[in-house]
Write a protein that holds these residues in place. Structure first.
Motif, PDB file in Angstrom:
ATOM      1  N   LEU A  94       0.837  -1.198   0.000  1.00  0.00           N
ATOM      2  CA  LEU A  94       0.000   0.000   0.000  1.00  0.00           C
ATOM      3  C   LEU A  94       0.869   1.244   0.000  1.00  0.00           C
ATOM      4  N   THR A  95       0.513   2.178  -0.841  1.00  0.00           N
ATOM      5  CA  THR A  95       1.191   3.472  -0.841  1.00  0.00           C
ATOM      6  C   THR A  95       0.201   4.504  -0.326  1.00  0.00           C
ATOM      7  N   GLY A  96       0.699   5.524   0.289  1.00  0.00           N
ATOM      8  CA  GLY A  96      -0.185   6.546   0.838  1.00  0.00           C
ATOM      9  C   GLY A  96      -0.492   6.260   2.294  1.00  0.00           C
ATOM     10  N   SER A  97      -0.964   7.280   2.950  1.00  0.00           N
ATOM     11  CA  SER A  97      -1.271   7.155   4.377  1.00  0.00           C
ATOM     12  C   SER A  97      -2.643   6.526   4.570  1.00  0.00           C
ATOM     13  N   MET A  98      -2.883   6.065   5.772  1.00  0.00           N
ATOM     14  CA  MET A  98      -4.187   5.493   6.096  1.00  0.00           C
ATOM     15  C   MET A  98      -5.274   6.549   5.954  1.00  0.00           C
ATOM     16  N   ASN A  99      -4.933   7.803   6.235  1.00  0.00           N
ATOM     17  CA  ASN A  99      -5.891   8.901   6.081  1.00  0.00           C
ATOM     18  C   ASN A  99      -6.334   9.032   4.622  1.00  0.00           C
ATOM     19  N   GLN A 100      -5.396   8.942   3.689  1.00  0.00           N
ATOM     20  CA  GLN A 100      -5.729   9.031   2.266  1.00  0.00           C
ATOM     21  C   GLN A 100      -6.592   7.847   1.834  1.00  0.00           C
ATOM     22  N   ILE A 101      -6.266   6.671   2.326  1.00  0.00           N
ATOM     23  CA  ILE A 101      -7.014   5.470   1.963  1.00  0.00           C
ATOM     24  C   ILE A 101      -8.448   5.566   2.480  1.00  0.00           C
ATOM     25  N   LEU A 102      -8.604   5.970   3.730  1.00  0.00           N
ATOM     26  CA  LEU A 102      -9.945   6.083   4.306  1.00  0.00           C
ATOM     27  C   LEU A 102     -10.757   7.202   3.649  1.00  0.00           C
ATOM     28  N   THR A 103     -10.078   8.281   3.279  1.00  0.00           N
ATOM     29  CA  THR A 103     -10.769   9.368   2.579  1.00  0.00           C
ATOM     30  C   THR A 103     -11.280   8.896   1.224  1.00  0.00           C
ATOM     31  N   THR A 104     -10.461   8.158   0.503  1.00  0.00           N
ATOM     32  CA  THR A 104     -10.883   7.629  -0.795  1.00  0.00           C
ATOM     33  C   THR A 104     -12.052   6.665  -0.629  1.00  0.00           C
ATOM     34  N   MET A 105     -11.996   5.822   0.403  1.00  0.00           N
ATOM     35  CA  MET A 105     -13.104   4.906   0.654  1.00  0.00           C
ATOM     36  C   MET A 105     -14.388   5.676   0.953  1.00  0.00           C
ATOM     37  N   ALA A 106     -14.281   6.724   1.761  1.00  0.00           N
ATOM     38  CA  ALA A 106     -15.456   7.534   2.106  1.00  0.00           C
ATOM     39  C   ALA A 106     -16.021   8.221   0.866  1.00  0.00           C
ATOM     40  N   ILE A 107     -15.150   8.724   0.010  1.00  0.00           N
ATOM     41  CA  ILE A 107     -15.597   9.385  -1.227  1.00  0.00           C
ATOM     42  C   ILE A 107     -16.362   8.402  -2.105  1.00  0.00           C
ATOM     43  N   CYS A 108     -15.803   7.211  -2.289  1.00  0.00           N
ATOM     44  CA  CYS A 108     -16.449   6.212  -3.143  1.00  0.00           C
ATOM     45  C   CYS A 108     -17.778   5.752  -2.549  1.00  0.00           C
ATOM     46  N   ALA A 109     -17.784   5.482  -1.247  1.00  0.00           N
ATOM     47  CA  ALA A 109     -19.008   5.004  -0.599  1.00  0.00           C
ATOM     48  C   ALA A 109     -20.095   6.071  -0.615  1.00  0.00           C
ATOM     49  N   ALA A 110     -19.742   7.293  -0.275  1.00  0.00           N
ATOM     50  CA  ALA A 110     -20.731   8.378  -0.239  1.00  0.00           C
ATOM     51  C   ALA A 110     -21.269   8.688  -1.632  1.00  0.00           C
ATOM     52  N   SER A 111     -20.402   8.683  -2.627  1.00  0.00           N
ATOM     53  CA  SER A 111     -20.860   8.968  -3.993  1.00  0.00           C
ATOM     54  C   SER A 111     -21.757   7.866  -4.518  1.00  0.00           C
ATOM     55  N   GLY A 112     -21.411   6.624  -4.243  1.00  0.00           N
ATOM     56  CA  GLY A 112     -22.268   5.513  -4.666  1.00  0.00           C
ATOM     57  C   GLY A 112     -23.627   5.574  -3.993  1.00  0.00           C
ATOM     58  N   THR A 113     -23.632   5.889  -2.687  1.00  0.00           N
ATOM     59  CA  THR A 113     -24.882   6.009  -1.947  1.00  0.00           C
ATOM     60  C   THR A 113     -25.733   7.146  -2.503  1.00  0.00           C
ATOM     61  N   ALA A 114     -25.106   8.278  -2.755  1.00  0.00           N
ATOM     62  CA  ALA A 114     -25.840   9.423  -3.311  1.00  0.00           C
ATOM     63  C   ALA A 114     -26.422   9.079  -4.679  1.00  0.00           C
ATOM     64  N   GLY A 115     -25.647   8.361  -5.488  1.00  0.00           N
ATOM     65  CA  GLY A 115     -26.157   7.954  -6.789  1.00  0.00           C
ATOM     66  C   GLY A 115     -27.348   7.032  -6.669  1.00  0.00           C
ATOM     67  N   GLY A 116     -27.271   6.113  -5.717  1.00  0.00           N
ATOM     68  CA  GLY A 116     -28.403   5.213  -5.499  1.00  0.00           C
ATOM     69  C   GLY A 116     -29.642   5.974  -5.079  1.00  0.00           C
ATOM     70  N   MET A 117     -29.479   6.976  -4.222  1.00  0.00           N
ATOM     71  CA  MET A 117     -30.635   7.759  -3.771  1.00  0.00           C
ATOM     72  C   MET A 117     -31.181   8.648  -4.881  1.00  0.00           C
ATOM     73  N   LEU A 118     -30.327   9.091  -5.787  1.00  0.00           N
ATOM     74  CA  LEU A 118     -30.778   9.954  -6.882  1.00  0.00           C
ATOM     75  C   LEU A 118     -31.492   9.172  -7.998  1.00  0.00           C
ATOM     76  N   SER A 119     -31.270   7.870  -8.039  1.00  0.00           N
ATOM     77  CA  SER A 119     -31.825   7.084  -9.148  1.00  0.00           C
ATOM     78  C   SER A 119     -33.334   6.967  -9.067  1.00  0.00           C
TER      79      SER A 119
END
Length: 119
Positions: A94-119
């Motif tokens: 793994l490259t990058g800090s745990m903070n970067q990894i968790l931020t990316t996970m949060a971005i992906c999860a939140a965007s997917g959830t928002a897309g599901g709610m918008l559908s």
């Protein structure tokens, strides 16, 4: 015959990764053409995550039509897990800090959830 939820998820995940590839090529061209700074590149990559997971969540919600936010979340998290796995395999760790990894996970999860709610 109706497709299974696994087939729908895999199809939508494939669509999301194809869109990711297209947007990353556009970002690479912008990097080459406009000599973008590192902060702008990070912002662009995060924007790619948001756009693709949002679209994936919308596609999941429209495909499954029940508990749309859950299926959008599932797509966003699956997108992140595959992304993390490929990154781990290619970089031999793994490259990058745990903070970067968790931020990316949060971005992906939140965007997917928002897309599901918008559908």
């Amino acid at each position: 015959m109706e497709k299974s939820k696994l087939q729908v998820t895999l199809r939508n995940l494939l669509i999301t990764y194809i869109l990711t590839g297209i947007l990353l090529v556009v970002l690479a061209f912008a990097l080459y053409r406009f000599r973008l700074k590192e902060g702008q590149i990070r912002l662009g990559v995060n924007a790619v995550y948001v756009i693709t997971c949002l679209l994936g969540g919308i596609l999941m919600g429209k495909s499954i039509r029940q508990r749309r936010f859950f299926w959008g979340l599932l797509l966003g998290v699956t997108y992140f897990v595959v992304l993390l796995g490929v990154s781990y395999f290619l970089n031999k760790g793994l490259t990058g800090s745990m903070n970067q990894i968790l931020t990316t996970m949060a971005i992906c999860a939140a965007s997917g959830t928002a897309g599901g709610m918008l559908s």
